[in-house]
Design an enzyme around this catalytic site. Structure first.
Site, mmCIF file in Angstrom:
data_model
loop_
_atom_site.group_PDB
_atom_site.id
_atom_site.type_symbol
_atom_site.label_atom_id
_atom_site.label_comp_id
_atom_site.label_asym_id
_atom_site.label_seq_id
_atom_site.Cartn_x
_atom_site.Cartn_y
_atom_site.Cartn_z
ATOM 1 N N GLY A 262 21.475 -34.419 -10.630
ATOM 2 C CA GLY A 262 20.152 -33.968 -9.866
ATOM 3 C C GLY A 262 19.862 -34.568 -8.469
ATOM 4 O O GLY A 262 21.189 -34.808 -8.060
ATOM 5 N N ASP B 171 9.227 -49.777 -12.056
ATOM 6 C CA ASP B 171 9.504 -48.271 -12.138
ATOM 7 C C ASP B 171 9.955 -48.086 -13.445
ATOM 8 O O ASP B 171 10.330 -46.790 -13.728
ATOM 9 C CB ASP B 171 9.974 -47.440 -11.380
ATOM 10 C CG ASP B 171 9.571 -46.825 -10.890
ATOM 11 O OD1 ASP B 171 8.171 -45.643 -11.730
ATOM 12 O OD2 ASP B 171 10.375 -45.845 -10.121
HETATM 13 N N1 ATP Z 1 23.947 -43.384 -14.324
HETATM 14 C C1 ATP Z 1 23.627 -41.891 -14.753
HETATM 15 N N2 ATP Z 1 24.406 -41.563 -15.886
HETATM 16 C C2 ATP Z 1 24.035 -40.155 -16.008
HETATM 17 N N3 ATP Z 1 23.324 -38.443 -14.599
HETATM 18 C C3 ATP Z 1 22.661 -39.844 -14.164
HETATM 19 C C4 ATP Z 1 22.834 -41.025 -13.677
HETATM 20 N N4 ATP Z 1 22.108 -41.810 -12.352
HETATM 21 C C5 ATP Z 1 21.206 -40.718 -12.281
HETATM 22 N N5 ATP Z 1 21.518 -39.349 -12.889
HETATM 23 C C6 ATP Z 1 20.872 -38.052 -13.318
HETATM 24 O O1 ATP Z 1 20.359 -37.814 -11.798
HETATM 25 C C7 ATP Z 1 18.606 -37.176 -11.698
HETATM 26 C C8 ATP Z 1 18.570 -38.405 -10.473
HETATM 27 O O2 ATP Z 1 18.109 -39.669 -10.692
HETATM 28 P P1 ATP Z 1 17.266 -41.025 -10.092
HETATM 29 O O3 ATP Z 1 16.748 -40.211 -10.188
HETATM 30 O O4 ATP Z 1 17.917 -41.700 -10.502
HETATM 31 O O5 ATP Z 1 17.046 -41.030 -8.663
HETATM 32 P P2 ATP Z 1 16.876 -41.171 -7.328
HETATM 33 O O6 ATP Z 1 17.495 -41.410 -5.847
HETATM 34 O O7 ATP Z 1 15.940 -42.596 -8.145
HETATM 35 O O8 ATP Z 1 15.544 -40.360 -7.565
HETATM 36 P P3 ATP Z 1 13.599 -41.303 -7.965
HETATM 37 O O9 ATP Z 1 14.310 -42.590 -6.821
HETATM 38 O O10 ATP Z 1 13.559 -40.437 -6.829
HETATM 39 O O11 ATP Z 1 13.563 -41.601 -9.206
HETATM 40 C C9 ATP Z 1 18.443 -37.996 -12.789
HETATM 41 O O12 ATP Z 1 17.465 -37.621 -13.757
HETATM 42 C C10 ATP Z 1 19.662 -37.618 -14.049
HETATM 43 O O13 ATP Z 1 19.603 -37.003 -14.406
#
Ligand code: ATP
Length: 433
Positions: free
Chosen positions: A137, A256
């Site tokens: 993602g 969040d």
């Molecule tokens: N530990 C994990 N295992 C499996 N999939 C994951 C994991 N972490 C993240 N993902 C996948 O990657 C996507 C993006 O991750 P995430 O939303 O945590 O990123 P972020 O940088 O925190 O984004 P934001 O802060 O905009 O929400 C998630 O929606 C999920 O599908």
């Protein structure tokens, strides 16, 4: 660091091999790993907009009661291939410079001396340990990818999810946020919180490495699995409540909580995404900060105040999401409508097929008065009763996992052998856990 991104007059070919070199570690982390006067490390400064990077020698000096300013950060200058802090003496290498001050017991400035270097911590990973595979993602800092991590010591390979951040594309503030998220995750260990393995900050892109949770984000899972039973959904909510209870017990505010920020795999829901998490039980959001309106408590919308009870409100919205197959809360409303309607007392009705006690609980989570909302332990207790699911021994599970991780990690063992020369190697939980 990618060699291209460092000013060419400053590249030190050998410094990365030194155990006291910590890559792009920000000063907030430095403060946590230096704990005795005279301890030091070398790192690379994060770039401010348009400014070149430089090596920094960070030394704990005159430490009193965890004074944040007790760490002195000396810029290591480089001119005509010579390194120096003080203009009166320069060196061929940074290592020579350190040996000069340390072995000679020579003060750098204002009485500050080098006593002992601090090696990389077990959570400072090498990029070589990690193999990036498929994209999962897009996150706030860049791509999140599935991959593997190879613990050299035991030859064990684990599946991981890797958040990547390209420092050249991020400003200093974003790198700080990325590292702050890692710092938060380092303090957590619970079966309903995504497991953190470490950060790799010696090169770009920076990696934040965590366990790979097989079914990904909970909202997507709910959308794809509309036939989930009510029992299963309540059990999922219980698991989030356990995770939140643990986070609040630290004490921390997640800030969040939402289905998109939970992950689901192997029958467990895990709270993830600690980008907005803050230590403590109360937080005043700065004006003009982006906020997830649909999950915000009424008092946060009105006064930008966050507390454990505002997390509980978001949990109430999560309950709605779980019973509505991951749909977006307040369907058909714009964020402005949501803010206006919630402020005037509107609440989404709980799902009519959810167990009655869970409907009541959901309504209580979004009570106007924060004092009327349940605490996370209370939510967990109610859902344990409704589901009949027994409460695991969380601390025993977390302790076992932390011990296994320490045993597998080569970097950790290098650190122990460095610090405990001549003595038996014994794993212990280092600072910052
Ligand atoms: N530990 C994990 N295992 C499996 N999939 C994951 C994991 N972490 C993240 N993902 C996948 O990657 C996507 C993006 O991750 P995430 O939303 O945590 O990123 P972020 O940088 O925190 O984004 P934001 O802060 O905009 O929400 C998630 O929606 C999920 O599908």
């Amino acid at each position: 660091m990618s060699v291209n991104s460092v000013p060419t007059n400053l590249i030190s070919a050998t410094i990365e091999k030194e155990s006291f070199y910590h890559g792009l570690m920000p000063r907030e982390d430095v403060r946590l790993i230096l704990d005795k006067n005279g301890q030091f490390l070398v790192r690379m400064s994060e770039p401010k907009h348009g400014e070149p990077r430089s090596y920094i020698l960070s030394v704990l000096y005159n430490n009193k009661l965890d004074d944040f300013n007790a760490v002195k950060h000396f810029v290591i200058n480089c001119q005509q291939k010579k390194y120096f802090i003080n203009t009166n003496v320069s060196f061929q290498t940074i290592q020579d410079m350190i040996a000069y001050y340390q072995k000679g017991n020579i003060e750098i400035q204002d009485g500050c001396k080098l006593v002992a270097s601090v090696s990389r911590q077990f959570w400072e990973l090498d990029h070589e340990m990690i193999t990036i595979q498929a994209k999962l993602g897009e996150g706030a800092f860049g791509e999140v990818a599935a991959g593997t991590m190879n613990f050299k010591r035991r030859g064990k390979t684990v599946k991981v999810a890797v958040k990547q951040a390209k420092a050249e594309k991020l400003d200093k503030e974003q790198i700080k946020c990325f590292m702050a998220e890692a710092r938060t995750m380092r303090k957590l260990g619970h079966q309903n919180v995504v497991k953190f393995y470490g950060v790799a900050v010696m090169q770009e892109p920076l990696y934040l490495v965590m366990e790979l949770v097989s079914n990904g984000a909970l909202d997507s899972y709910l959308k794809k699995n509309e036939d989930l039973s009510m029992e299963k959904r309540v059990e999922m909510l219980l698991q989030v409540a356990w995770g939140l209870e643990y986070i609040h017990g630290k004490p921390m505010l997640h800030r969040d909580i939402a289905a998109r920020n939970c992950l689901y795999g192997d029958g467990k829901v895990k709270i993830s995404d600690f980008g907005l998490t803050r230590n403590g039980t109360f937080y005043q959001v700065k004006p003009n900060t982006k906020a997830p309106i649909r999950w915000l408590a009424v008092e946060t919308i009105k006064t930008m105040i966050c507390s454990q009870k505002t997390d509980i409100w978001s949990y109430g919205i999560l309950c709605w999401e779980v019973f509505n197959n991951g749909a977006e809360p307040y369907p058909g409303m714009t964020p402005a409508d949501v803010a206006q309607q919630v402020s005037s007392g509107y609440r989404m009705p709980p799902h009519s097929l959810a167990p009655f006690e869970v409907q009541t609980l959901t309504t209580r989570c979004c009570a106007e008065n924060p004092n009327d909302r349940p605490t996370a332990p209370e939510v967990a207790q109610i859902l344990q009763r409704v589901t009949g699911v027994h409460r695991p021994n969380f601390s025993a599970i977390a302790k076992k996992e932390a011990e296994e991780l320490l045993l597998m990690n080569t970097a950790t063992m290098k650190n122990y052998s460095h610090r405990r020369k001549g003595t038996q190697r014994k794993p212990c939980v280092p600072k910052g856990m």
